[in-house]
Design a protein around this motif. Structure first.
Motif, PDB file in Angstrom:
ATOM      1  N   GLU A   1      -3.124   1.004  -3.891  1.00  0.00           N
ATOM      2  CA  GLU A   1      -3.911   0.800  -2.774  1.00  0.00           C
ATOM      3  C   GLU A   1      -4.131  -0.809  -2.374  1.00  0.00           C
ATOM      4  O   GLU A   1      -5.315  -1.195  -2.842  1.00  0.00           O
ATOM      5  CB  GLU A   1      -5.063   1.463  -3.091  1.00  0.00           C
ATOM      6  CG  GLU A   1      -4.838   3.125  -3.438  1.00  0.00           C
ATOM      7  CD  GLU A   1      -6.197   3.677  -3.939  1.00  0.00           C
ATOM      8  OE1 GLU A   1      -7.468   3.093  -3.586  1.00  0.00           O
ATOM      9  OE2 GLU A   1      -6.092   4.658  -4.353  1.00  0.00           O
TER      10      GLU A   1
ATOM     11  N   TRP B   1      -2.791  15.163  -6.402  1.00  0.00           N
ATOM     12  CA  TRP B   1      -3.342  14.008  -6.011  1.00  0.00           C
ATOM     13  C   TRP B   1      -4.302  13.427  -7.025  1.00  0.00           C
ATOM     14  O   TRP B   1      -4.577  12.169  -7.287  1.00  0.00           O
ATOM     15  CB  TRP B   1      -4.049  13.956  -4.577  1.00  0.00           C
ATOM     16  CG  TRP B   1      -3.201  14.490  -3.450  1.00  0.00           C
ATOM     17  CD1 TRP B   1      -3.286  15.702  -2.681  1.00  0.00           C
ATOM     18  CD2 TRP B   1      -1.949  13.908  -3.182  1.00  0.00           C
ATOM     19  NE1 TRP B   1      -2.036  15.622  -1.841  1.00  0.00           N
ATOM     20  CE2 TRP B   1      -1.224  14.782  -1.971  1.00  0.00           C
ATOM     21  CE3 TRP B   1      -1.230  12.601  -3.187  1.00  0.00           C
ATOM     22  CZ2 TRP B   1      -0.147  14.435  -1.259  1.00  0.00           C
ATOM     23  CZ3 TRP B   1      -0.250  12.265  -2.633  1.00  0.00           C
ATOM     24  CH2 TRP B   1       0.579  13.040  -1.681  1.00  0.00           C
TER      25      TRP B   1
ATOM     26  N   ALA C   1       3.419   2.966  -8.771  1.00  0.00           N
ATOM     27  CA  ALA C   1       2.468   4.067  -8.261  1.00  0.00           C
ATOM     28  C   ALA C   1       3.381   5.426  -9.410  1.00  0.00           C
ATOM     29  O   ALA C   1       4.260   5.329  -9.361  1.00  0.00           O
ATOM     30  CB  ALA C   1       2.719   4.214  -6.973  1.00  0.00           C
TER      31      ALA C   1
ATOM     32  N   GLN D   1      -1.367   8.214  -9.151  1.00  0.00           N
ATOM     33  CA  GLN D   1      -1.991   6.615  -9.590  1.00  0.00           C
ATOM     34  C   GLN D   1      -1.106   6.068  -8.182  1.00  0.00           C
ATOM     35  O   GLN D   1      -0.001   5.948  -8.320  1.00  0.00           O
ATOM     36  CB  GLN D   1      -1.867   6.130 -10.677  1.00  0.00           C
ATOM     37  CG  GLN D   1      -2.518   6.837 -11.820  1.00  0.00           C
ATOM     38  CD  GLN D   1      -2.206   6.382 -13.049  1.00  0.00           C
ATOM     39  OE1 GLN D   1      -1.303   5.395 -13.399  1.00  0.00           O
ATOM     40  NE2 GLN D   1      -2.921   6.584 -14.009  1.00  0.00           N
ATOM     41  N   PHE D   2      -2.016   5.661  -7.100  1.00  0.00           N
ATOM     42  CA  PHE D   2      -1.308   5.060  -6.072  1.00  0.00           C
ATOM     43  C   PHE D   2      -1.392   3.456  -6.128  1.00  0.00           C
ATOM     44  O   PHE D   2      -2.093   3.135  -6.906  1.00  0.00           O
ATOM     45  CB  PHE D   2      -1.795   5.737  -4.750  1.00  0.00           C
ATOM     46  CG  PHE D   2      -1.641   7.112  -4.468  1.00  0.00           C
ATOM     47  CD1 PHE D   2      -0.278   7.588  -4.270  1.00  0.00           C
ATOM     48  CD2 PHE D   2      -2.406   7.989  -5.137  1.00  0.00           C
ATOM     49  CE1 PHE D   2      -0.175   8.783  -4.179  1.00  0.00           C
ATOM     50  CE2 PHE D   2      -2.400   9.441  -4.887  1.00  0.00           C
ATOM     51  CZ  PHE D   2      -1.069  10.005  -4.350  1.00  0.00           C
TER      52      PHE D   2
ATOM     53  N   GLU E   1      -0.034   5.301  -0.785  1.00  0.00           N
ATOM     54  CA  GLU E   1      -1.034   6.161  -0.896  1.00  0.00           C
ATOM     55  C   GLU E   1      -0.626   7.436  -0.571  1.00  0.00           C
ATOM     56  O   GLU E   1       0.533   7.676   0.090  1.00  0.00           O
ATOM     57  CB  GLU E   1      -2.302   5.748  -0.166  1.00  0.00           C
ATOM     58  CG  GLU E   1      -2.731   4.392  -0.444  1.00  0.00           C
ATOM     59  CD  GLU E   1      -4.096   4.150   0.197  1.00  0.00           C
ATOM     60  OE1 GLU E   1      -4.441   4.602   1.332  1.00  0.00           O
ATOM     61  OE2 GLU E   1      -4.890   3.242  -0.230  1.00  0.00           O
ATOM     62  N   ASP E   2      -1.378   8.686  -0.768  1.00  0.00           N
ATOM     63  CA  ASP E   2      -1.264  10.001  -0.238  1.00  0.00           C
ATOM     64  C   ASP E   2      -0.633   9.888   1.290  1.00  0.00           C
ATOM     65  O   ASP E   2      -1.155   9.191   1.993  1.00  0.00           O
ATOM     66  CB  ASP E   2      -2.306  10.904  -0.548  1.00  0.00           C
ATOM     67  CG  ASP E   2      -3.355  10.349   0.119  1.00  0.00           C
ATOM     68  OD1 ASP E   2      -3.828   9.411   0.510  1.00  0.00           O
ATOM     69  OD2 ASP E   2      -4.251  11.539   0.419  1.00  0.00           O
TER      70      ASP E   2
ATOM     71  N   GLN F   1       2.118   8.911   2.124  1.00  0.00           N
ATOM     72  CA  GLN F   1       3.133   7.941   2.371  1.00  0.00           C
ATOM     73  C   GLN F   1       4.214   8.070   1.468  1.00  0.00           C
ATOM     74  O   GLN F   1       5.362   7.624   1.287  1.00  0.00           O
ATOM     75  CB  GLN F   1       2.718   6.457   2.052  1.00  0.00           C
ATOM     76  CG  GLN F   1       1.822   5.973   3.086  1.00  0.00           C
ATOM     77  CD  GLN F   1       1.016   4.701   2.754  1.00  0.00           C
ATOM     78  OE1 GLN F   1       0.254   4.854   2.261  1.00  0.00           O
ATOM     79  NE2 GLN F   1       1.754   3.748   3.392  1.00  0.00           N
TER      80      GLN F   1
ATOM     81  N   GLN G   1       0.868  -1.275  -0.002  1.00  0.00           N
ATOM     82  CA  GLN G   1       0.034   0.072   0.131  1.00  0.00           C
ATOM     83  C   GLN G   1       0.697   1.244  -0.053  1.00  0.00           C
ATOM     84  O   GLN G   1       1.727   1.370   0.630  1.00  0.00           O
ATOM     85  CB  GLN G   1      -1.021   0.048   1.006  1.00  0.00           C
ATOM     86  CG  GLN G   1      -1.747   1.142   1.297  1.00  0.00           C
ATOM     87  CD  GLN G   1      -2.557   1.257   2.690  1.00  0.00           C
ATOM     88  OE1 GLN G   1      -3.006   0.023   3.141  1.00  0.00           O
ATOM     89  NE2 GLN G   1      -2.947   2.172   3.092  1.00  0.00           N
TER      90      GLN G   1
END
Length: 174
Positions: A90, A83, A102, A87-88, A64-65, A67, A62
């Protein structure tokens, strides 16, 4: 002493056998869904964070924003992270011999893009992994020869890092 990675380098995670990560493709780009109004007057750039599993079991990754932190310029000011255009990863299961990437869109003043630091701290199997840091600059390719890197500007952080690492690798280096 903890040393940052150069953009493009792979970094192994000791706690997760076979899992490694890298920040790469640091380059100017335009956001796929249009520019954010908050980035007016800034230059967009993109980067990729890739996890690769060379182990024998899958890992839940994982990223995401919150991190990923991006700092630019000699003073390490925060870049604007778009954001909506990023593309993260998840909660993706990265199976052996597979990758997950990502894609991050960010923006900063044009003059600050020669110094870019990217810090990544993912969660792997619901545990926080160690933070890792990569450093580089937009416009400096990951595989360019030393002569070309020198012409990109002696003041560039990537050039300074490459020279430091070369000095350390040579016999008699400090």
């Amino acid at each position: 002493m903890y040393e940052p990675n150069v953009v493009g380098d792979w970094q192994e995670y000791e706690d997760f056998a076979g899992l490694r990560v890298r920040v790469h493709r640091l380059e100017r780009t335009e956001p796929p869904r249009g520019r954010d109004d908050a980035a007016a007057g800034l230059t967009y750039f993109g980067l990729r964070v890739t996890f690769e599993n060379r182990g024998t079991r899958p890992y839940g990754v994982q990223l995401e924003d919150g991190q990923i932190d991006v700092r630019v310029g000699p003073d390490g000011e925060g870049a604007f992270i778009d954001w909506r255009n990023s593309q993260f990863i998840e909660g993706f299961d990265v199976h052996p011999l597979r990758r997950a990437t990502a894609v991050l869109c960010a923006a900063a003043p044009e003059t600050a893009l020669t110094h870019v630091d990217v810090q990544v701290q993912p969660r792997v199997d619901e545990e926080w992994a160690d933070r890792r840091l990569w450093t580089g600059g937009v416009g400096i390719t990951e595989t360019q020869p030393a002569a070309t890197a020198a012409s990109a500007g002696a003041a560039s952080l990537a050039h300074e890092l490459a020279a430091f690492l070369r000095d350390q690798a040579e016999p008699g280096g400090a």
